[in-house]
Design a protein around this motif. Sequence first.
Motif, PDB file in Angstrom:
ATOM      1  N   LEU A 215       0.841  -1.195   0.000  1.00 30.57           N
ATOM      2  CA  LEU A 215       0.000   0.000   0.000  1.00 30.57           C
ATOM      3  C   LEU A 215       0.877   1.246   0.000  1.00 30.57           C
ATOM      4  N   ARG A 216       0.607   2.124  -0.967  1.00 31.79           N
ATOM      5  CA  ARG A 216       1.257   3.434  -1.029  1.00 31.79           C
ATOM      6  C   ARG A 216       0.165   4.495  -1.097  1.00 31.79           C
ATOM      7  N   HIS A 217       0.158   5.392  -0.105  1.00 35.81           N
ATOM      8  CA  HIS A 217      -0.899   6.409  -0.043  1.00 35.81           C
ATOM      9  C   HIS A 217      -0.299   7.767   0.277  1.00 35.81           C
ATOM     10  N   LYS A 218      -0.731   8.778  -0.475  1.00 34.12           N
ATOM     11  CA  LYS A 218      -0.266  10.148  -0.277  1.00 34.12           C
ATOM     12  C   LYS A 218      -1.456  11.034   0.091  1.00 34.12           C
ATOM     13  N   ARG A 219      -1.318  11.724   1.202  1.00 37.34           N
ATOM     14  CA  ARG A 219      -2.350  12.669   1.629  1.00 37.34           C
ATOM     15  C   ARG A 219      -1.969  14.063   1.147  1.00 37.34           C
ATOM     16  N   ARG A 220      -2.830  14.655   0.298  1.00 38.28           N
ATOM     17  CA  ARG A 220      -2.556  15.979  -0.240  1.00 38.28           C
ATOM     18  C   ARG A 220      -3.518  17.032   0.293  1.00 38.28           C
ATOM     19  N   VAL A 221      -4.664  16.602   0.819  1.00 40.02           N
ATOM     20  CA  VAL A 221      -5.668  17.534   1.342  1.00 40.02           C
ATOM     21  C   VAL A 221      -6.023  17.140   2.776  1.00 40.02           C
ATOM     22  N   GLY A 222      -6.560  18.097   3.514  1.00 41.43           N
ATOM     23  CA  GLY A 222      -6.791  17.891   4.928  1.00 41.43           C
ATOM     24  C   GLY A 222      -7.792  16.811   5.269  1.00 41.43           C
ATOM     25  N   TRP A 223      -8.803  16.583   4.399  1.00 41.18           N
ATOM     26  CA  TRP A 223      -9.839  15.620   4.754  1.00 41.18           C
ATOM     27  C   TRP A 223      -9.456  14.174   4.458  1.00 41.18           C
ATOM     28  N   ALA A 224      -8.306  13.936   3.848  1.00 39.62           N
ATOM     29  CA  ALA A 224      -7.874  12.567   3.552  1.00 39.62           C
ATOM     30  C   ALA A 224      -7.306  11.901   4.798  1.00 39.62           C
ATOM     31  N   LEU A 225      -7.109  10.608   4.710  1.00 44.00           N
ATOM     32  CA  LEU A 225      -6.631   9.812   5.839  1.00 44.00           C
ATOM     33  C   LEU A 225      -5.249  10.287   6.282  1.00 44.00           C
ATOM     34  N   PRO A 226      -5.094  10.717   7.552  1.00 45.97           N
ATOM     35  CA  PRO A 226      -3.797  11.206   8.028  1.00 45.97           C
ATOM     36  C   PRO A 226      -2.904  10.059   8.493  1.00 45.97           C
ATOM     37  N   VAL A 227      -1.644  10.376   8.777  1.00 47.87           N
ATOM     38  CA  VAL A 227      -0.726   9.388   9.342  1.00 47.87           C
ATOM     39  C   VAL A 227      -0.829   9.497  10.857  1.00 47.87           C
ATOM     40  N   THR A 228      -1.652   8.627  11.448  1.00 46.82           N
ATOM     41  CA  THR A 228      -1.894   8.637  12.893  1.00 46.82           C
ATOM     42  C   THR A 228      -1.920   7.200  13.410  1.00 46.82           C
ATOM     43  N   ASN A 229      -2.029   7.067  14.728  1.00 43.32           N
ATOM     44  CA  ASN A 229      -2.163   5.731  15.328  1.00 43.32           C
ATOM     45  C   ASN A 229      -3.374   5.003  14.760  1.00 43.32           C
ATOM     46  N   PHE A 230      -4.503   5.714  14.643  1.00 47.31           N
ATOM     47  CA  PHE A 230      -5.726   5.091  14.132  1.00 47.31           C
ATOM     48  C   PHE A 230      -5.491   4.506  12.741  1.00 47.31           C
ATOM     49  N   THR A 231      -4.807   5.283  11.886  1.00 41.21           N
ATOM     50  CA  THR A 231      -4.535   4.816  10.527  1.00 41.21           C
ATOM     51  C   THR A 231      -3.690   3.551  10.543  1.00 41.21           C
ATOM     52  N   LEU A 232      -2.653   3.535  11.351  1.00 51.43           N
ATOM     53  CA  LEU A 232      -1.778   2.361  11.411  1.00 51.43           C
ATOM     54  C   LEU A 232      -2.543   1.131  11.898  1.00 51.43           C
ATOM     55  N   PHE A 233      -3.364   1.290  12.924  1.00 54.77           N
ATOM     56  CA  PHE A 233      -4.168   0.169  13.420  1.00 54.77           C
ATOM     57  C   PHE A 233      -5.125  -0.341  12.344  1.00 54.77           C
ATOM     58  N   LEU A 234      -5.781   0.595  11.641  1.00 55.02           N
ATOM     59  CA  LEU A 234      -6.732   0.221  10.597  1.00 55.02           C
ATOM     60  C   LEU A 234      -6.055  -0.579   9.495  1.00 55.02           C
ATOM     61  N   LEU A 235      -4.920  -0.100   9.013  1.00 56.10           N
ATOM     62  CA  LEU A 235      -4.240  -0.752   7.890  1.00 56.10           C
ATOM     63  C   LEU A 235      -3.652  -2.096   8.295  1.00 56.10           C
ATOM     64  N   ILE A 236      -3.172  -2.208   9.508  1.00 49.59           N
ATOM     65  CA  ILE A 236      -2.619  -3.476   9.971  1.00 49.59           C
ATOM     66  C   ILE A 236      -3.715  -4.527  10.112  1.00 49.59           C
ATOM     67  N   SER A 237      -4.871  -4.113  10.616  1.00 50.37           N
ATOM     68  CA  SER A 237      -5.969  -5.065  10.817  1.00 50.37           C
ATOM     69  C   SER A 237      -6.507  -5.611   9.499  1.00 50.37           C
ATOM     70  N   MET A 238      -6.461  -4.801   8.433  1.00 46.32           N
ATOM     71  CA  MET A 238      -7.014  -5.249   7.152  1.00 46.32           C
ATOM     72  C   MET A 238      -5.959  -5.870   6.235  1.00 46.32           C
ATOM     73  N   SER A 239      -4.700  -5.936   6.691  1.00 49.75           N
ATOM     74  CA  SER A 239      -3.615  -6.429   5.829  1.00 49.75           C
ATOM     75  C   SER A 239      -2.746  -7.423   6.593  1.00 49.75           C
ATOM     76  N   PRO A 240      -3.213  -8.656   6.767  1.00 51.41           N
ATOM     77  CA  PRO A 240      -2.456  -9.629   7.567  1.00 51.41           C
ATOM     78  C   PRO A 240      -1.133 -10.061   6.953  1.00 51.41           C
ATOM     79  N   MET A 241      -0.959  -9.848   5.636  1.00 54.17           N
ATOM     80  CA  MET A 241       0.277 -10.247   4.959  1.00 54.17           C
ATOM     81  C   MET A 241       1.019  -9.033   4.405  1.00 54.17           C
ATOM     82  N   LEU A 242       0.965  -7.931   5.140  1.00 53.11           N
ATOM     83  CA  LEU A 242       1.515  -6.662   4.672  1.00 53.11           C
ATOM     84  C   LEU A 242       3.025  -6.759   4.436  1.00 53.11           C
TER      85      LEU A 242
END
Length: 568
Positions: A215-242
């Motif tokens: 997964l490669r994601h770039k945030r360019r505007v304020g309403w997009a997904l930020p780089v936070t603890n919540f984001t890391l938890f979300l992506l880890i939970s949905m990607s068991p073979m990351l």
Amino acid sequence: MEVENRAAASFNAGSGLASLPLEILVRVLAPLHRQDWARAAQACTVLRAACISVLGTVTSLDLKNAGAWLDDECFRLLSTRLGDRLRRLELDCWHLSDGSLANLPDGLEELALCGCDHHSDEMLANVAQLTHKTLWRFAWSGFGGNVTAAGFQDIALKCRNITSFMIDSGSGMDVNSVVCAVASNCPALSELSAYDLTTKTFSHISSCRVRLKRLRHKRRVGWALPVTNFTLFLLISMSPMLEELHLVDKSDVDDSGGVTDIGLLALTERSSTLRTLKLKLASSSSSEHCSEVAVMELASSCKHLTHVELSNFKRLSDPPVYELIQRCPKLVDLTLDGTPITDASLDLLASHSRFLRCVSIKGCKKLSEAGLKALGQCDTLESVNAGQASGVTDAAVVAICTGNPGLKALVLSHGNLSDMSLQSVAMCNHMEELALHGCSRISNSGLALIATGCVHLRFISLSYCDHVSDSGVMSLALGCPRLLKVRLDGCRLLSNPSVRALCQNCPKLRHLSLQYCVKLSDNVFQHLLAAPSLRFVDLGRAKLTADGIMSYRQQRPLVELCINGVPG
């Protein structure tokens, strides 16, 4: 003379190239680069026929830097000569019409399209129709035109075997709808590269039981997904073979919460599979609260990492970098931009990372000349970014270039450099990208050295190099005909002859920036018309008339011409 006549007679009798079986010539030519095929084809009719036959055997073809010669007719002719073995195609579409993609060869499995800046959904419809049975990897890059989310949704509906999807587009594209459509219709999707996705989109991806590995994601505007603890938890939970996680925050929003030890340590749950971890926080962020202990624990657990970025982590110092270097011996790429590391980290890096290819220490302000000189001991570096870092001196650059002759990319912006540095840079014959903006002491003599030694150069930035004048730019244009992008902002000594030299001698030139070059006049537009591949021109604050600007825009409506910060 008699010997020469006998040799010529022998050749004419059939002992030369013409006597060799075509299969032999094809085997000889096949390992060569496509530019070499073009040169060989011009030598004689025998080699031309052999080169055409070689085209029918290739399995991968890179045409993303083809330039203006790749128009509709050329692509149609090329498609008829490509055989059924072609599986991977990278294509620059800027000079192609929508209908040209109807000539795509059959059997393509990987397709990457760039320069799609003035196209419509018709192009995507052609892609979907011709590749729906075989396509599994699709990449798109385009800014402008009339392509809509519906065009990508058509591809998602028809090309259900897609496992890798990458999109980079302008703000007008509803990228969240596009990605949701791909996730809904391509159950094998494992690689995604996109921008400005929302939490809702990632939740949809998860609900479709898509298991992303890269997964490669770039945030360019304020309403997009930020780089936070919540984001890391979300992506880890949905990607068991990351295997790869690359998050970039380019917004100016300072999010509450941010990244803390809890979020960083959550990544250790994927330690057995994770190979690439790149986290770039917003440069203005004050919400990063990761301790050295957390970074050390991450490095200790994720021993298989080969590509690492921890940019703008303000608390990252030498001890966790030591742990990272020692625990991950196969590091290939390390980026620590904007961190408070010191020379000690670079010393250890030089002595312990024998596989290292890329290093970025942009904006690191606690480094000295001695630390940068240590990078000269690496031997294997291909890319170094020391832009706006402290300690960038002539002696440091000499050490880096002498110790790493295979360098291809070098960023030295705002360094305290003279032509002595450029003499060493010119020894790196494979150099393709060179950024020297803000290096105010370099002169035309240094650029003449670069023009002689770095003939493969594709990008150069000389903005605000106060002593660079027309003669220096003319040397570059003559010596570096492969230039694609040139930045000369704030070079107040430049005038029309510089533009003429670049446009006449660099046929693939796409991007030319000349802000605050106040000596330019309306005559510059005559030279710009001679550049067939040009796509973007910035002439801000030059002495140009409204009539001259309007005339150029009428003759080159597809070129983005920026005047005084206003594109058009």
